[in-house]
Design a protein around this motif. Structure first.
Motif, mmCIF file in Angstrom:
data_model
loop_
_atom_site.group_PDB
_atom_site.id
_atom_site.type_symbol
_atom_site.label_atom_id
_atom_site.label_comp_id
_atom_site.label_asym_id
_atom_site.label_seq_id
_atom_site.Cartn_x
_atom_site.Cartn_y
_atom_site.Cartn_z
ATOM 1 N N LYS A 1 0.842 -1.204 0.000
ATOM 2 C CA LYS A 1 0.000 0.000 0.000
ATOM 3 C C LYS A 1 0.879 1.256 0.000
ATOM 4 O O LYS A 1 0.643 2.212 -0.734
ATOM 5 N N LEU A 2 1.937 1.224 0.835
ATOM 6 C CA LEU A 2 2.860 2.360 0.876
ATOM 7 C C LEU A 2 3.563 2.538 -0.469
ATOM 8 O O LEU A 2 3.810 3.657 -0.909
ATOM 9 N N ILE A 3 3.911 1.400 -1.096
ATOM 10 C CA ILE A 3 4.569 1.472 -2.400
ATOM 11 C C ILE A 3 3.654 2.140 -3.415
ATOM 12 O O ILE A 3 4.084 2.979 -4.215
ATOM 13 N N LYS A 4 2.387 1.792 -3.332
ATOM 14 C CA LYS A 4 1.417 2.380 -4.268
ATOM 15 C C LYS A 4 1.370 3.893 -4.115
ATOM 16 O O LYS A 4 1.250 4.626 -5.088
ATOM 17 N N GLU A 5 1.494 4.368 -2.849
ATOM 18 C CA GLU A 5 1.420 5.815 -2.607
ATOM 19 C C GLU A 5 2.705 6.532 -3.016
ATOM 20 O O GLU A 5 2.736 7.755 -3.105
ATOM 21 N N SER A 6 3.759 5.744 -3.238
ATOM 22 C CA SER A 6 5.054 6.381 -3.516
ATOM 23 C C SER A 6 5.277 6.531 -5.005
ATOM 24 O O SER A 6 4.613 5.905 -5.828
ATOM 25 N N ASP A 7 6.275 7.389 -5.316
ATOM 26 C CA ASP A 7 6.642 7.565 -6.710
ATOM 27 C C ASP A 7 7.883 6.755 -7.049
ATOM 28 O O ASP A 7 8.071 6.345 -8.172
ATOM 29 N N ILE A 8 8.744 6.611 -6.048
ATOM 30 C CA ILE A 8 10.005 5.919 -6.276
ATOM 31 C C ILE A 8 10.161 4.851 -5.196
ATOM 32 O O ILE A 8 9.833 5.086 -4.028
ATOM 33 N N VAL A 9 10.692 3.697 -5.599
ATOM 34 C CA VAL A 9 10.976 2.645 -4.613
ATOM 35 C C VAL A 9 12.467 2.311 -4.701
ATOM 36 O O VAL A 9 13.007 2.181 -5.796
ATOM 37 N N ILE A 10 13.068 2.218 -3.538
ATOM 38 C CA ILE A 10 14.502 1.914 -3.524
ATOM 39 C C ILE A 10 14.728 0.571 -2.856
ATOM 40 O O ILE A 10 14.155 0.265 -1.802
ATOM 41 N N PHE A 11 15.588 -0.216 -3.478
ATOM 42 C CA PHE A 11 15.912 -1.548 -2.947
ATOM 43 C C PHE A 11 17.413 -1.605 -2.646
ATOM 44 O O PHE A 11 18.224 -1.851 -3.529
ATOM 45 N N PRO A 12 17.781 -1.363 -1.387
ATOM 46 C CA PRO A 12 19.209 -1.378 -1.020
ATOM 47 C C PRO A 12 19.751 -2.809 -1.039
ATOM 48 O O PRO A 12 18.976 -3.761 -1.122
ATOM 49 N N PRO A 13 21.056 -2.976 -0.952
ATOM 50 C CA PRO A 13 21.649 -4.313 -1.032
ATOM 51 C C PRO A 13 21.388 -5.140 0.223
ATOM 52 O O PRO A 13 22.295 -5.433 0.983
ATOM 53 N N ILE A 14 20.147 -5.544 0.443
ATOM 54 C CA ILE A 14 19.836 -6.338 1.640
ATOM 55 C C ILE A 14 19.969 -7.817 1.318
ATOM 56 O O ILE A 14 19.916 -8.234 0.172
ATOM 57 N N VAL A 15 20.161 -8.569 2.389
ATOM 58 C CA VAL A 15 20.274 -10.026 2.248
ATOM 59 C C VAL A 15 18.861 -10.617 2.211
ATOM 60 O O VAL A 15 18.015 -10.248 3.024
ATOM 61 N N PHE B 1 24.236 -10.211 -6.372
ATOM 62 C CA PHE B 1 22.952 -10.586 -5.771
ATOM 63 C C PHE B 1 22.951 -12.045 -5.324
ATOM 64 O O PHE B 1 22.422 -12.390 -4.278
ATOM 65 N N LYS B 2 23.596 -12.905 -6.119
ATOM 66 C CA LYS B 2 23.612 -14.353 -5.806
ATOM 67 C C LYS B 2 24.167 -14.613 -4.417
ATOM 68 O O LYS B 2 23.735 -15.528 -3.715
ATOM 69 N N LYS B 3 25.147 -13.803 -4.031
ATOM 70 C CA LYS B 3 25.769 -14.020 -2.720
ATOM 71 C C LYS B 3 24.878 -13.562 -1.582
ATOM 72 O O LYS B 3 25.079 -13.932 -0.435
ATOM 73 N N ARG B 4 23.892 -12.717 -1.918
ATOM 74 C CA ARG B 4 22.984 -12.255 -0.878
ATOM 75 C C ARG B 4 21.722 -13.133 -0.818
ATOM 76 O O ARG B 4 20.810 -12.866 -0.063
ATOM 77 N N ASP B 5 21.704 -14.110 -1.660
ATOM 78 C CA ASP B 5 20.515 -14.968 -1.750
ATOM 79 C C ASP B 5 20.660 -16.183 -0.831
ATOM 80 O O ASP B 5 21.524 -17.029 -1.038
ATOM 81 N N TYR B 6 19.825 -16.245 0.202
ATOM 82 C CA TYR B 6 19.872 -17.392 1.117
ATOM 83 C C TYR B 6 18.609 -18.238 0.984
ATOM 84 O O TYR B 6 18.161 -18.859 1.921
ATOM 85 N N THR B 7 18.025 -18.228 -0.232
ATOM 86 C CA THR B 7 16.797 -18.999 -0.436
ATOM 87 C C THR B 7 17.021 -20.105 -1.455
ATOM 88 O O THR B 7 16.087 -20.569 -2.084
ATOM 89 N N LYS B 8 18.247 -20.494 -1.624
ATOM 90 C CA LYS B 8 18.622 -21.554 -2.561
ATOM 91 C C LYS B 8 18.174 -21.217 -3.986
ATOM 92 O O LYS B 8 17.576 -22.055 -4.678
ATOM 93 N N GLY B 9 18.367 -20.019 -4.409
ATOM 94 C CA GLY B 9 18.130 -19.665 -5.810
ATOM 95 C C GLY B 9 16.743 -19.126 -6.124
ATOM 96 O O GLY B 9 16.513 -18.572 -7.201
ATOM 97 N N LYS B 10 15.828 -19.269 -5.146
ATOM 98 C CA LYS B 10 14.469 -18.788 -5.379
ATOM 99 C C LYS B 10 14.470 -17.282 -5.629
ATOM 100 O O LYS B 10 13.837 -16.787 -6.569
#
Lengths: 523, 351
Positions: A424-438, A469-478
């Motif tokens: 819902k918050l994303i819908k209200e926003s104009d820009i979305v930022i995705f930082p390098p999270i795990v 990104f692959k190194k931050r992925d702990y979902t076995k590739g999902k």
């Protein structure tokens, strides 16, 4: 008998302050070339060597006679006599310390912070009786400092200054034994006890193996440790530190600070230190004293005193405040991106109105979003963030910066409810930022939210940082699969997806977007 | 004693060694001179004046004239020169530590200028005054040395603190002013020029037991008193600030030691004239051997100063005998090369 007992317990219960300072004022009355460390803090007027005399201030007190509990009670007559010796020179005199009132409890660990020239070292010099022509009143354990003779003062207060070279090349052993000076009578020489204490001090500072070496031939760090050993040999209940770790490598810096902490905790010694490093002060001390232009700006515990506002006020510099993930202590970091762009003339104030036109949503997790939150908040954007678990560093940052956030219970996967709020918050926003999270199974839905944001046609900025990104992925590739889908989608559709490396890129991308939205009020 | 214990310093080995050198040098020096006396006979004569031992000595084979020469003429001069060396070296140790400057010596704060001014007055204008065995020149030299030091000290005192840099500058400035006045006096009194110049070059020609008894008690009392301040002096040589932090009454100790060092330097100069470099080089040589700890440096430098001075004076009176060379020339000839060596060496390190 009974009476005496009462009295004894009374003294025990009443905590006497280690140091108490009342109405302390100090100004330079003349230039002594041999007091170098004070002249370090001189301003330009002083370097021109203008000889100046200044206002003498005499503060008159009446002392009631010493009572049996070894305390002096003072009655202040509050009578200041101000004599102008040379009127025209008045403006040249520098009031180094102005009206300092301070109480330092026995057994506390205090840091004195402030910019160069604020009077930190002068305060240390006054308490340790190096400088005497001050006005005001100082008590050490309830005793008037003026009435304690120099040797007794050196048994109560030790100073650890920054090391300097010695003109004559003493051995380390000789240097450390000098710390025993206050305990040796004029006609006597060192006893076995003095040697024991010196060895003890050298053991604590790991200088015993250097004992036969010449002091001047040591490295800077070794010299500093010898000076510390010299001060520890004094065996004092109060230790004043004057930036003792500035010359030390990180291993000794920590070792020495831990040593002072140990002396503070185990032996209840009062430690008052002048530090350059605010983080060091925050890590070790209980209270902080900010000095600004010779006056106390604020004095209090770490949490309430080391704040963005106080540091901006005292040091005139912007910082971000977070928490050290390892110790949980307050941790500051210079806001170099902000200052950098200020220098590039993209002033926050100037842009603030434009920045407020658009809303930005930031995905959080594991502290990776904190730098982005700090930066965008400082640049005046309207931001929100989610979904973040309790006890996450990013949540602390959001709370500190008063940014609206969507949260989830600690250590549990993101619920559908939270995810919907996030979208819902994303819908209200104009820009979305995705930082390098795990990305793990718990916060997998955060990545899904990004995918939806792209599908909604929002402008999405992905910060990749330095790790793949692959190194931050702990979902076995999902997660990697989803990520690649996002990338593909953006390829056929539009240029609304930006993949960037760091905060510098982020500012540039936002600036580019701004040039489009500035006047037209639309994307 | 294991590796991790601190050792108490052994000072006696240095002292015994230096005293032995001094004794040998006394005997050799006493035997040298225009009248030849053998070393053996000299030893016998000297031993006969030492209590207890003198009962074992047979003086019958000794020429009574030799005895008179050694006891009445040579020994007073020998002992006087030793004590002048002791005074100058000890003053040097104190000045170098307080000024934290290895190039400081007893004359740097105006002792020599004051003494030469006083001596000039005494030699040129007021020649009649005499005190016991001291000439007018000696009395005025002492007064001049103490007086000028006092003025220099007061110039550099700001609110009960002594500024080392100001002290050195004031000493140098005042010294050159006084030397100019001296020269001015001399050009108007050319008939006394030789006397004044000879005095300024320094010498012990007029040495007597009376002079010895007059100045040595002062020197001994002051030096024993000073020796109790060597712990303080060590710490002061680090920095005034650090000294205060470690509990030294910095200003008081500095004042006491400066005044006392100036008095002993002035006493020495009053009887011997200007003798340079003993006060400068002796502490340096000893520092190379025993280290910078003033508790050891002070007594060993004292003895070494006596040795250097006696050695120089023996050369001064025997090298071109029966003519005598002013001892100030000898100490300078030995001292200057060493001084230059020090300058070159220290230039690479500090200055």
């Amino acid at each position: 008998m009974e009476k005496q007992n009462n009295k004894g317990s009374e003294i025990k219960n009443k905590k006497i302050n280690a140091i108490k300072i009342k109405n302390l004022n100090f100004s330079y009355s003349s230039i002594y070339p041999n007091i170098n460390s004070n002249l370090k803090e001189k301003n330009n007027i002083y370097s021109n060597n203008i000889y100046q005399r200044n206002i003498y201030q005499e503060n008159i007190y009446d002392y009631l006679s010493k009572d049996s509990s070894n305390e002096y009670k003072t009655i202040k007559k509050s009578c200041y006599i101000t004599k102008n010796i040379l009127k025209k020179d008045q403006f040249l005199s520098k009031n180094v310390l102005k009206n300092i009132n301070l109480e330092i409890e026995t057994g506390s660990f205090i840091s004195i912070l402030g910019p160069n020239g604020c009077g930190k070292s002068t305060l240390i010099n006054i308490i340790s009786k190096v400088l005497k022509n001050y006005s005001g009143y100082i008590e050490i354990f309830g005793r008037d400092l003026n009435k304690i003779n120099p040797k007794d003062t050196a048994k109560l207060i030790a100073v650890v200054p920054q090391y300097t070279n010695a003109e004559f090349n003493f051995t380390v052993e000789e240097m450390v034994l000098m710390g025993r000076y206050p305990y040796i009578s004029r006609f006597g020489s060192e006893t076995n006890k003095d040697y024991e204490k010196a060895i003890n001090a050298m053991n604590l500072t790991k200088t015993l193996k250097l004992k036969d070496k010449k002091y001047n031939e040591l490295s800077g760090g070794e010299k500093q440790r010898v000076i510390i050993a010299q001060a520890l040999a004094q065996e004092t209940p109060i230790i004043l530190l004057d930036e003792p770790t500035s010359h030390l490598d990180i291993n000794f810096q920590i070792e020495i600070m831990n040593l002072f902490l140990k002396l503070n905790k185990n032996e209840n010694r009062t430690i008052v230190g002048v530090f350059h490093d605010i983080n060091l002060a925050a890590n070790y001390s209980e209270k902080v004293l900010f000095l600004k232009d010779g006056s106390i700006f604020t004095y209090g515990d770490i949490e309430s005193t080391i704040t963005k506002e106080n540091i901006k006020n005292v040091f005139d510099t912007d910082i971000y405040i977070g928490r050290n993930p390892f110790t949980g202590k307050i941790y500051i970091s210079p806001a170099f991106f902000k200052t950098y762009y200020e220098e590039k003339d993209q002033l926050v104030e100037k842009n603030a109105s434009i920045n407020k036109l658009k809303k930005i949503h930031i995905i959080c997790g594991g502290g990776a979003a904190s730098p982005v939150l700090n930066l965008l908040k400082d640049l005046g954007y309207i931001i929100s963030c989610g979904v973040v678990n309790y006890f996450d560093t990013d949540l602390d940052t959001a709370k500190n910066l008063k940014i609206p956030y969507i949260s989830e219970a600690p250590f549990s996967p993101i619920s559908l409810e939270a995810q919907n709020k996030n979208i819902k918050l994303i819908k209200e926003s104009d820009i979305v930022i995705f930082p390098p999270i795990v990305i793990g199974n718990g916060n997998f839905s955060n990545l899904v939210s990004i995918k939806e944001a792209v599908e909604m046609g929002k402008k999405v900025i992905i910060i990749n940082g330095s790790t793949d990104f692959k190194k931050r992925d702990y979902t076995k590739g999902k997660a990697t699969k989803i990520y690649q889908k996002i990338l593909k989608k953006s390829l056929n559709k539009n240029t609304n997806l930006f993949i960037i490396n760091d905060l510098h890129d982020l500012i540039e991308v936002l600036e580019k977007m701004k040039s489009n939205w500035g006047g037209s009020n639309g994307l | 004693m294991n590796e991790n214990s601190l050792k108490k310093k052994n000072i006696s080995k240095y002292l015994v060694f230096l005293i032995l050198i001094l004794i040998v040098l006394i005997i050799i020096s006493a035997s040298l001179g225009s009248a030849k006396v053998s070393v053996k006979n000299t030893s016998i004569i000297i031993a006969s004046y030492i209590p207890v031992i003198n009962k074992l000595i047979d003086l019958t084979k000794i020429n009574p004239l030799d005895e008179k020469i050694i006891i009445k003429i040579r020994l007073p001069r020998i002992f006087l020169s030793i004590f002048i060396g002791i005074a100058l070296a000890c003053a040097g140790v104190i000045y170098q530590a307080i000024f934290r400057n290895p190039l400081a010596d007893p004359f740097i704060i105006g002792v020599s200028a004051g003494a030469s001014f006083g001596a000039t007055i005494g030699l040129v204008f007021i020649t009649t005054v005499k005190l016991i065995s001291l000439s007018a020149a000696s009395i005025f030299a002492f007064a001049g040395a103490v007086g000028v030091t006092f003025i220099v000290y007061n110039i550099s005192k700001i609110k009960n603190k002594i500024s080392v840099v100001t002290l050195l500058l004031a000493g140098v400035a005042l010294s050159s002013l006084i030397n100019s006045i001296n020269s001015f006096i001399i050009i108007f009194k050319t008939q006394d020029m030789a006397k004044v110049i000879f005095w300024l070059m320094g010498g012990l020609t007029s040495a007597s037991w009376q002079q010895f008894l007059l100045i040595t008690p002062i020197i001994i009392i002051i030096l024993v008193f000073c020796s109790f301040f060597m712990k303080d002096l060590n710490i002061i040589s680090l920095s005034d600030e650090r000294a205060s932090q470690l509990g030294v009454e910095t200003e008081k100790v500095k004042l006491i030691l400066l005044v006392l060092a100036s008095i002993i330097a002035a006493s020495a100069v009053a009887v011997s004239g200007i003798i340079g470099f003993v006060g400068l080089i002796t502490p340096h040589i000893m520092r190379l051997i025993v280290g910078p700890d003033n508790k050891i440096l002070f007594p060993t430098s004292a003895l070494a100063g006596g040795i250097v001075m006696l050695f120089s004076d023996t050369i001064a009176r025997t090298l071109l005998q029966p003519r005598e060379i002013p001892v100030g020339i000898i100490t300078s000839i030995i001292g200057v090369p060493f001084f230059i060596y020090l300058l070159l060496k220290s230039k690479r390190i500090v200055y």
